[in-house]
Design a protein around this motif. Structure first.
Motif, mmCIF file in Angstrom:
data_model
loop_
_atom_site.group_PDB
_atom_site.id
_atom_site.type_symbol
_atom_site.label_atom_id
_atom_site.label_comp_id
_atom_site.label_asym_id
_atom_site.label_seq_id
_atom_site.Cartn_x
_atom_site.Cartn_y
_atom_site.Cartn_z
ATOM 1 N N PRO B 4 0.943 -1.015 0.005
ATOM 2 C CA PRO B 4 -0.121 -0.017 0.080
ATOM 3 C C PRO B 4 0.872 1.134 0.055
ATOM 4 N N CYS B 5 0.591 2.179 -0.993
ATOM 5 C CA CYS B 5 1.469 3.271 -1.168
ATOM 6 C C CYS B 5 0.567 4.302 -0.524
ATOM 7 N N PRO B 6 1.078 5.297 0.322
ATOM 8 C CA PRO B 6 0.253 6.189 0.980
ATOM 9 C C PRO B 6 -0.344 7.223 -0.047
ATOM 10 N N PHE B 7 0.326 7.319 -1.268
ATOM 11 C CA PHE B 7 -0.020 8.252 -2.115
ATOM 12 C C PHE B 7 -0.972 7.600 -3.318
ATOM 13 N N CYS B 8 -0.574 6.343 -3.782
ATOM 14 C CA CYS B 8 -1.053 5.711 -4.800
ATOM 15 C C CYS B 8 -1.967 4.530 -4.674
ATOM 16 N N GLY B 9 -2.186 4.286 -3.407
ATOM 17 C CA GLY B 9 -2.936 3.035 -2.984
ATOM 18 C C GLY B 9 -2.267 1.565 -3.130
ATOM 19 N N LEU B 57 10.930 2.327 -2.133
ATOM 20 C CA LEU B 57 10.835 3.415 -3.107
ATOM 21 C C LEU B 57 9.852 3.158 -4.186
ATOM 22 N N HIS B 58 8.687 3.799 -4.208
ATOM 23 C CA HIS B 58 7.848 3.580 -5.250
ATOM 24 C C HIS B 58 8.248 4.081 -6.669
ATOM 25 N N ALA B 59 9.402 3.329 -6.947
ATOM 26 C CA ALA B 59 9.984 3.938 -8.193
ATOM 27 C C ALA B 59 9.311 3.985 -9.466
ATOM 28 N N GLY B 61 6.218 4.770 -9.627
ATOM 29 C CA GLY B 61 4.960 5.162 -9.290
ATOM 30 C C GLY B 61 5.176 6.751 -9.019
ATOM 31 N N CYS B 62 4.887 7.153 -7.751
ATOM 32 C CA CYS B 62 4.899 8.448 -7.477
ATOM 33 C C CYS B 62 6.296 8.863 -6.846
ATOM 34 N N ARG B 63 7.412 7.880 -6.772
ATOM 35 C CA ARG B 63 8.725 8.060 -6.223
ATOM 36 C C ARG B 63 8.706 8.629 -4.697
#
Ligand SMILES: [Zn+2]
Lengths: 987, 92
Positions: B4-9, B57-59, B61-63
């Motif tokens: 789960p990315c706090p920005f992208c879900g 790192l959400h590489a 994705g949103c970085r």
């Protein structure tokens, strides 16, 4: 005789579609709906393979994906696929199959001599026989084992077919479309939840396709059709036939393989052969059914011996009687159902040999019926001709037959429940392992949970399908349980016939016998994990689907332990073999490593450039003037022209990062070894970047474009890593800094113009209002300018070549036009484009570090760049680079190397030794990192690290390259070979 | 695995790259024993079997660098938040 074993009517085959196929070069006929196995049996082809170790004749044991014996090579040429299970290979017109593991022919196989050497091949033979001497491994043992193993041959040539990766999402994934799976899917689907129903076969129905059953007021088959029709009509349901769920992964991720076009000769245009899915499922119901167990008795591997359930499948689904005079060997009431179906199909049941003395079921049709009896062995050669049986009173007799149908109870298909570490649990009531702790979100229905009766499988399916979606907030309407016809499932398994004569196979695919397991036990391999590895039981491509449980029982018996005490090994993904091509999908060749092209790539192609890969980029290596000009000649020419006149090089691939904010200077002070906060606007500075462990990770220049805007360049290969590193530093270490940055590598095309005439060329391009004289725009200056009548550009006076040089950047779309403009402007000065070879040579002549030196094992001090490390401040890696071992005087340090004979072609990677020193780790002085032929020095030159190198300038040592077999005497020198005062670049 | 990315879900783990243990504090470079502290900061890890906090790192994705709470025995993920406390604050 054509299809001598095909029934005149019945079955789920399409008799209006006859198909022709070949097996080992001989042509046969079958029908649409057949598998290769059913078609072979219809033609009375019993012998289909030779076994792995002993090369024994083998037939078809099962009718499903658990098949251990009938592995064939399918298709020819580049489409050839080894080890295809004939029992799941759907027949198509023109199918070509070959038997494997035999030479010269299936019927006459020389490898069968291994049978005579069987003591040599007993359990642990790999470990005992092929141990010593070590030098035998590569030359003798491995080729021998490989040839003998012969589990098929790889295809010749690249696979011409395409494979895809895909993704799917659902509320409920139902694995298996037998009675339990269909019921689960139906119950869930009626709630409106998104349901995926996957089954490895081409038709839904599971055992209902194989056994004639009644559900409610219709046949089992009609119930399947009605259920399927309803599911198809619902928009929230997706049915995926020919799709195996092969693995359960974390967080509801399921691996699935859809065999899109395995059932045709070649896929239609633009369609893949197979498609590998990741299915994201909030819940899943495993309804994978069960696998019937064989008996372990003498020569139980002879063609003609088959699982009873498989025999019923061939009769009812494929209208094929595998063998016509059958001995039923059973420990279960199901053997009697097999007898019933055989007789209904017109075959003869020679006898029912029931191992249970207390069996209560009676045999119909006046069949000879022996209770408490066993088969000791089969007799015959390439097919069963008779069996020797032992009656309850101990007497033996020979019974004439051409096939044996075994029923010894069922093993729930618990495989997928193990993929997250679940360990199956023995259940004494059903004599089988049941699922242990389950993957989150997964429940198990029907036979996979040990609920074998049709009534139970349906009830399980309805209940678990509904509860799975209710759990997600849906409301599944209740479904009334239909009645089913009675069935009798009583069984008492017999794990092996102890009084057997001949080899008793447990694992058919790996040729593991009961005595192998006993031997393992005697030799101390009593843990189930040890026994498995020592005997290789269950380690073949079938993961022991038909063999594991019998093997465990025999180990238990030999070691005096119960099944619960013995326990079981667990299964791993994939459930059935998955081709690597399917997992790779489109990510092959350029799809795996896409090519990045610079804006002026087409121009470079027009110049006849030879390209090389740098990371993903294609960069011009050199520009040959004529077809025959070698890279060396071209490089020499390019360097000579650049150093005497002017040259231009595409440097667009360098990483570029645009940094903005008032704290950028502070940030750069912390990530670079040098100080940047003091850099005036309009200036560029060289920067060295360490990792926190003290080793250099990258270098480049950073320009201050305005008070709060900076542009950093990185090496081509390091761009991605540096970006992630800077993001870490900002987001994790120093979030309080007021900065923002983004990669602009692809937004700017950039060219280096180098050489005495660089400014002359540039003047013709830069709009007149900009003064680029040496005074107004000195070395290390930068600024925003316009060129060619108003096109925005950035100019940096930096030099990698050591010449008077500029880098000029323009928005990407002007890149192609700019390189052409530069070439035109430079024509009168004799400009040449130069490639990576010339670029690299010139930087080595100047002693600049690059990829070879920035190898992640060198500190700034190692590279002679200690002056670049500010002693007034901290930076990433500073403390670690100053650990005592890093300062040790013997630590190799950066120097130049010049061969005594200028023609000696130095090699990167060569190690340095003192004269007369033996090559050993202790005597190793360091190694060569970069080499080039220097047109300026007319000599090969190199850069490398040498122990105490700076103190040994002028010494002669040896550069020894054992890989390429060269050795040269080289003199240690200063790494700056050319223009050591740097006068040229300031001119 | 899903992260789960706090920005992208919730996203597939293939989009992320792993760094290691989270919550390490970069030592004070001016501390008298700074070199020892840096050694531990770079090399010494708890390597816990159980609940850990780790940096991803959400590489693709949103970085965002994110701190993921994961049980290394079960792979169960019980939380994820922006590694940057400022971003975390801003997101709330
Ligand atoms: Zn994200």
């Amino acid at each position: 005789m054509s299809q001598s074993h095909r029934l005149a009517k019945g079955g789920l085959i399409d008799r209006s579609k006859p198909l022709s196929f070949t097996f080992d070069g001989k042509t046969y006929k079958g029908y649409a709906g057949d598998t290769l196995a059913s078609a072979l049996l219809a033609n009375d082809v019993q012998l289909v393979a030779r076994s792995f170790k002993y090369h024994r004749p083998r037939g078809i044991l099962t009718a499903g994906s658990e098949e251990p014996n009938a592995l064939v090579g399918l298709r020819a040429g580049a489409r050839h696929e080894p080890n295809v299970r004939a029992t799941v290979a759907e027949l198509y017109d023109g199918l070509i199959a070959q038997s494997q593991n035999r030479w010269p022919s299936l019927a006459f196989d020389l490898g069968a001599v291994n049978s005579l050497l069987s003591p040599f091949f007993a359990a642990g033979f790999y470990y005992k026989t092929f141990m010593w001497p070590a030098s035998f491994w590569e030359k003798v043992y491995e080729p021998l084992i490989r040839r003998a193993a012969g589990l098929g041959k790889p295809p010749v040539g690249d696979d011409p077919d395409i494979y895809e990766k895909a993704f799917a999402h659902c509320d409920l994934l139902v694995i298996g479309a037998g009675s339990a799976g269909l019921a689960a899917a139906l119950a869930a689907a009626r709630s409106g939840a998104r349901v995926i129903l996957a089954d490895e076969g081409p038709m839904l129905g599971g055992r209902l396709l194989s056994d004639k059953r009644i559900i409610g007021n219709q046949s089992g088959l009609d119930w399947v059709k009605a259920t399927e029709a309803e599911l198809v009509s619902l928009p929230n349901v997706r049915i995926m036939p020919r799709t195996t769920i092969f693995g359960v992964y974390d967080h509801g991720v399921y691996g699935a393989l859809e065999r899109v076009n395995d059932h045709v000769a070649t896929p239609p245009a633009h369609e893949p052969r197979q498609r590998a899915y990741r299915i994201y499922a909030k819940r899943a119901v495993l309804a994978a059914g069960a696998i019937e167990r064989p008996h372990v008795f003498g020569n139980n591997d002879r063609p003609g011996v088959m699982l009873g359930s498989a025999m019923r499948t061939y009769i009812n689904r494929y209208a094929v009687v595998p063998t016509k005079r059958v001995a039923i060997f059973t420990s279960s009431d199901e053997g009697y159902a097999t007898a019933h179906d055989l007789i209904a199909a017109g075959a003869s049941v020679q006898a029912i040999i029931d191992t249970r003395a207390d069996a209560t079921i009676s045999a119909a049709h006046d069949i000879p019926h022996f209770k408490g009896a066993k088969i000791l062995r089969t007799l015959g050669n390439k097919q069963v001709q008779s069996v020797e049986i032992e009656l309850a009173d101990g007497s033996t007799r020979i019974l004439d037959c051409d096939g044996v149908a075994m029923s010894n109870g069922w093993n729930p298909a618990v495989h997928l429940t193990c993929h997250q570490g679940g360990r199956p649990v023995w259940d004494d009531k059903i004599n089988a392992f049941l699922p242990g702790n389950l993957p989150a979100g997964l429940s198990v229905a029907g036979a996979a949970q040990g609920h074998f009766g049709l009534k139970d499988t349906l009830a399980d399916g309805f209940r678990l399908g509904a509860s799975a979606v209710d759990d997600l907030g849906f409301k599944a309407p209740a479904i009334a349980m239909p009645d089913t016809d009675p069935e009798s499932l009583a069984h008492t398994p017999l794990w092996r016939v102890k009084t057997s004569k001949g080899k008793c196979f447990v694992d058919f695919q790996h040729d593991v016998t009961d005595t192998d397991i006993e031997l393992a036990n005697r030799e101390g391999f009593r843990s189930v994990e040890h026994m498995k590895r020592y005997t290789t039981l269950g380690m073949a491509t079938d993961q022991g689907k038909t063999s594991n449980i019998s093997g465990l029982a025999i180990l238990g018996e030999a070691s005096g332990r119960s099944m619960a005490e013995v326990g079981t090994t667990i299964f791993r993904p994939p459930y059935t073999p998955v081709a690597l091509g399917a997992l790779a999908g489109h990510h092959v060749h350029k799809g795996f490593r896409p090519t990045r092209l610079t804006p002026s790539h087409q121009w470079a192609e027009e110049q006849g450039a030879v390209f090389m890969e740098t990371g993903l980029w294609l960069r011009a290596q050199y520009f040959p003037k004529t077809k025959n000009e070698s890279w060396l000649d071209a490089m020499i020419r390019e360097v000579e022209i650049t150093r005497s006149k002017v040259g231009v090089c595409d440097v667009s691939t360098l990483g570029k990062i645009d940094l903005q904010g008032k704290d950028v200077g502070t940030f750069l002070d912390r990530v670079y070894t040098g100080t940047f906060s003091t850099l005036p606007v309009g200036k560029v500075r060289y920067g060295l970047m360490m990792r926190e462990d003290g080793f250099v990770q990258d270098d480049g220049t950073t320009a201050r474009l305005s008070e709060n805007r900076w542009l950093m360049t990185t090496t081509t290969a390091g761009a991605g890593k540096v970006m992630a590193h800077l993001e870490f530093c900002h987001q994790v270490l120093w979030p309080e800094l007021d900065i923002a940055f983004t990669s602009v590598t692809e937004q700017w095309a950039q060219y280096s113009i180098a050489g005495p005439h660089a400014r002359d060329v540039l003047k013709k391009l830069v709009d007149a209002r900009h003064d680029i004289s040496n005074e107004a725009f000195p070395y290390m200056a930068c600024g925003a300018i316009t060129i060619c009548n108003g096109i925005p550009a950035r100019l940096f006076r930096i030099s990698f070549s050591g010449e008077l040089a500029y880098e000029i950047g323009v928005p990407n779309r002007y890149g192609d036009a700019l390189i052409r403009a530069i070439m035109k402007a430079g024509e009168e000065f004799g400009i040449t484009p130069y490639g990576l070879e010339a670029l690299s040579t010139m930087r080595i002549e100047k002693g600049h570090v690059a990829g070879g030196e920035l190898n992640g094992q060198t500190t700034p001090r190692d590279l002679g760049l200690i002056k670049m490390v500010s002693q007034k401040k901290d930076c990433i890696g500073k403390h670690m680079s100053e650990r005592p071992a890093m300062l040790y005087p013997d630590r190799p340090i950066f120097v130049g190397l010049k061969p005594k004979n200028p023609k000696s072609k130095l090699t990167g990677g060569a190690h340095f030794l003192d004269k007369g020193a033996k090559p050993s780790l202790e005597n190793d002085l360091g190694h060569m990192m970069s080499v080039a032929y220097s047109p300026m020095l007319k000599s090969w030159i190199g850069l490398g690290i040498v122990k105490r190198g700076r103190e040994r300038i002028g010494d002669t040592i040896r550069a020894v390259d054992f890989v390429r077999g060269t050795e040269f005497e080289v003199e240690i020198c200063d790494p700056v070979f050319f223009d050591p005062q740097g006068e040229r670049l300031r001119g | 695995m899903r992260i789960p990315c706090p920005f992208c879900g919730s996203r597939d783990s293939q989009e992320f790259s792993f760094l290691g243990q989270a919550g390490l504090k970069r030592p004070d470079p001016n501390a008298p024993d700074a070199q020892k502290q840096f050694h531990d900061y770079v090399h010494i890890r708890d390597n816990k079997a159980g609940v850990t906090k780790e940096l991803w790192l959400h590489a693709n994705g949103c970085r965002s660098w994110i701190t993921v709470t994961r049980n290394t025995l079960t792979h169960e993920i019980t939380g994820s938040e922006f590694a940057s406390p400022l971003t975390k604050e801003a997101a709330q």
